[in-house]
Design a protein around this motif. Structure first.
Motif, PDB file in Angstrom:
ATOM      1  N   PHE A   1      92.183   7.573  80.829  1.00  0.00           N
ATOM      2  CA  PHE A   1      92.701   6.472  80.026  1.00  0.00           C
ATOM      3  C   PHE A   1      94.109   6.005  80.779  1.00  0.00           C
ATOM      4  N   MET A   2      95.006   6.890  80.987  1.00  0.00           N
ATOM      5  CA  MET A   2      96.250   6.469  81.986  1.00  0.00           C
ATOM      6  C   MET A   2      95.864   6.133  83.104  1.00  0.00           C
ATOM      7  N   GLN A   3      94.751   6.381  83.904  1.00  0.00           N
ATOM      8  CA  GLN A   3      94.266   6.047  85.166  1.00  0.00           C
ATOM      9  C   GLN A   3      93.686   4.669  85.218  1.00  0.00           C
ATOM     10  N   GLU A   4      93.193   4.191  83.944  1.00  0.00           N
ATOM     11  CA  GLU A   4      92.481   2.848  83.978  1.00  0.00           C
ATOM     12  C   GLU A   4      93.669   1.817  84.001  1.00  0.00           C
ATOM     13  N   ILE A   5      94.938   2.219  83.422  1.00  0.00           N
ATOM     14  CA  ILE A   5      96.105   1.209  83.518  1.00  0.00           C
ATOM     15  C   ILE A   5      96.899   1.840  84.472  1.00  0.00           C
ATOM     16  N   GLY A   6      96.604   2.396  85.625  1.00  0.00           N
ATOM     17  CA  GLY A   6      97.289   2.437  86.877  1.00  0.00           C
ATOM     18  C   GLY A   6      98.294   3.619  87.032  1.00  0.00           C
ATOM     19  N   TYR A   7      98.152   4.774  86.089  1.00  0.00           N
ATOM     20  CA  TYR A   7      99.104   5.747  86.044  1.00  0.00           C
ATOM     21  C   TYR A   7      98.074   6.966  87.038  1.00  0.00           C
ATOM     22  N   GLU A   8      98.777   7.725  87.575  1.00  0.00           N
ATOM     23  CA  GLU A   8      98.394   8.782  88.408  1.00  0.00           C
ATOM     24  C   GLU A   8      98.797  10.094  87.702  1.00  0.00           C
TER      25      GLU A   8
ATOM     26  N   PHE B   1     102.675  11.506  84.384  1.00  0.00           N
ATOM     27  CA  PHE B   1     101.977  10.445  84.775  1.00  0.00           C
ATOM     28  C   PHE B   1     103.039   9.581  85.663  1.00  0.00           C
ATOM     29  N   GLN B   2     102.537   8.858  86.631  1.00  0.00           N
ATOM     30  CA  GLN B   2     103.307   8.043  87.657  1.00  0.00           C
ATOM     31  C   GLN B   2     102.650   7.096  87.856  1.00  0.00           C
ATOM     32  N   LYS B   3     103.404   5.857  88.161  1.00  0.00           N
ATOM     33  CA  LYS B   3     102.646   4.442  88.570  1.00  0.00           C
ATOM     34  C   LYS B   3     103.427   3.963  89.888  1.00  0.00           C
ATOM     35  N   GLY B   4     102.665   3.363  90.683  1.00  0.00           N
ATOM     36  CA  GLY B   4     103.489   2.878  91.816  1.00  0.00           C
ATOM     37  C   GLY B   4     103.377   3.889  93.013  1.00  0.00           C
ATOM     38  N   GLY B   5     102.916   4.945  93.159  1.00  0.00           N
ATOM     39  CA  GLY B   5     102.822   5.693  94.306  1.00  0.00           C
ATOM     40  C   GLY B   5     104.140   6.129  94.690  1.00  0.00           C
ATOM     41  N   ASP B   6     104.277   6.075  96.157  1.00  0.00           N
ATOM     42  CA  ASP B   6     105.628   6.383  96.480  1.00  0.00           C
ATOM     43  C   ASP B   6     106.764   5.413  95.976  1.00  0.00           C
TER      44      ASP B   6
ATOM     45  N   VAL C   1     105.644   8.336  82.920  1.00  0.00           N
ATOM     46  CA  VAL C   1     105.397   8.745  81.508  1.00  0.00           C
ATOM     47  C   VAL C   1     105.226  10.337  81.474  1.00  0.00           C
ATOM     48  N   HIS C   2     106.119  10.840  80.530  1.00  0.00           N
ATOM     49  CA  HIS C   2     106.177  12.344  80.143  1.00  0.00           C
ATOM     50  C   HIS C   2     105.733  12.480  78.842  1.00  0.00           C
ATOM     51  N   ILE C   3     104.691  13.626  78.844  1.00  0.00           N
ATOM     52  CA  ILE C   3     104.048  13.703  77.306  1.00  0.00           C
ATOM     53  C   ILE C   3     104.323  15.183  77.140  1.00  0.00           C
ATOM     54  N   PHE C   4     105.053  15.483  75.949  1.00  0.00           N
ATOM     55  CA  PHE C   4     105.122  16.624  75.522  1.00  0.00           C
ATOM     56  C   PHE C   4     104.582  17.116  74.238  1.00  0.00           C
ATOM     57  N   GLN C   5     104.498  18.368  73.919  1.00  0.00           N
ATOM     58  CA  GLN C   5     103.747  18.873  72.630  1.00  0.00           C
ATOM     59  C   GLN C   5     104.706  18.568  71.614  1.00  0.00           C
ATOM     60  N   VAL C   6     104.369  17.976  70.356  1.00  0.00           N
ATOM     61  CA  VAL C   6     105.272  17.805  69.388  1.00  0.00           C
ATOM     62  C   VAL C   6     106.212  18.909  69.087  1.00  0.00           C
TER      63      VAL C   6
END
Length: 101
Positions: free
Chosen positions: A10-17, A30-35, A41-46
């Motif tokens: 899902f993240m890859q579909e909107i351009g995030y690696e 997840f990162q967008k834009g390469g170098d 985006v950071h995802i952590f457990q609640v």
């Protein structure tokens, strides 16, 4: 947290690696834009302590623009961007947490 890996597409579909934990145990990054990264985006457990730590650091940088300028200056020097950025960020976070924890 493993569910985050199941939804990488899902993240890859909107351009995030997907970058896995990217040096922080229990995070999904997840990162967008390469170098020339434009977003991340950071995802952590609640309930993770890392959530408060990251938000506190973000708030500190917003309140101290000179700290942002110094970070930008340090990041503009030539070196391996990915490893250098991670190392610099870890040092800054460690210094921040030592001062304000």
């Amino acid at each position: 947290m493993e569910n985050a890996f199941e939804h990488n597409h899902f993240m890859q579909e909107i351009g995030y690696e997907p970058k896995g934990e990217n040096g922080i145990t229990g995070q999904r990054f997840f990162q967008k834009g390469g170098d020339n990264r434009t977003h991340h985006v950071h995802i952590f457990q609640v309930g993770s302590n890392e959530i408060e730590r990251h938000l506190a650091f973000r708030d500190y940088l917003r309140e101290h623009p000179k700290a942002v300028q110094e970070t930008t200056k340090q990041l503009s020097t030539p070196y391996d961007y990915a490893n250098g950025y991670i190392s610099l960020t870890r040092l800054q976070l460690a210094h921040f947490y030592d001062r304000f924890s």
